[in-house]
Write an enzyme that holds these catalytic residues in place. Sequence first.
Site, short mmCIF file in Angstrom:
data_model
loop_
_atom_site.label_atom_id
_atom_site.label_comp_id
_atom_site.label_asym_id
_atom_site.label_seq_id
_atom_site.Cartn_x
_atom_site.Cartn_y
_atom_site.Cartn_z
N ASP A 172 25.09 -10.87 3.78
CA ASP A 172 25.52 -11.62 2.68
C ASP A 172 27.10 -11.47 2.61
O ASP A 172 27.39 -12.46 2.30
CB ASP A 172 24.64 -11.10 1.46
N GLU A 181 10.66 3.99 3.46
CA GLU A 181 11.97 4.33 2.53
C GLU A 181 13.14 4.18 3.64
O GLU A 181 14.18 3.29 3.25
CB GLU A 181 11.90 5.27 1.59
N LEU A 225 0.88 -1.02 -0.05
CA LEU A 225 0.09 -0.18 0.09
C LEU A 225 0.98 1.22 -0.10
O LEU A 225 0.32 2.39 0.01
CB LEU A 225 -0.92 0.17 1.08
N HIS A 282 3.03 4.48 -1.35
CA HIS A 282 3.13 5.34 -2.58
C HIS A 282 4.29 5.13 -3.24
O HIS A 282 5.31 5.06 -2.61
CB HIS A 282 2.79 6.75 -2.15
#
Length: 158
Positions: A126, A112, A75, A77
């Site tokens: 990793d 973000e 959801l 933007h």
Amino acid sequence: MPSPSFSHLDAEGRARMVDVSEKAVTRREARASCRVLLSPETVARLDRMPKGDAVAVARLAGIQAAKRVDELIPLAHTLALDLVEIDLEPAEEGVVVRSKVVCTARTGAELEALVACANAALALYDMVKAVEKGAVITDLRLEAKSGGRSGDFARGSG
């Protein structure tokens, strides 16, 4: 019937994307952090891992992830980001990962910033897993946000 205070639910209680078209465009900033628990020996050689420079790779992975949040969070933007900064700092028990995201938009950049930290930490994991399989990613959190109708937030300020 769901409460009208749940902005991501429609009248029938179904998840929906919020209409932000009426909101003002403002400068938004969000900062997040997390930790990657590592041995001092691994931290001392982050720039010399078998796969290469772990810090450089993690920084790029965090930036890349911040730009793709709308593909990862259903959801969210799509935001045009003006700045993404990723900082990895050696600390007691490992590395602290910090992100800063800035945009000029109708909705905030908290996701973000959080996704940037998470992905930087995953990339670091990793890069070090060949020498330290017990690495742990922990404490992902929003540190601060500014801009927008809901006001500013700073962790620890009340």
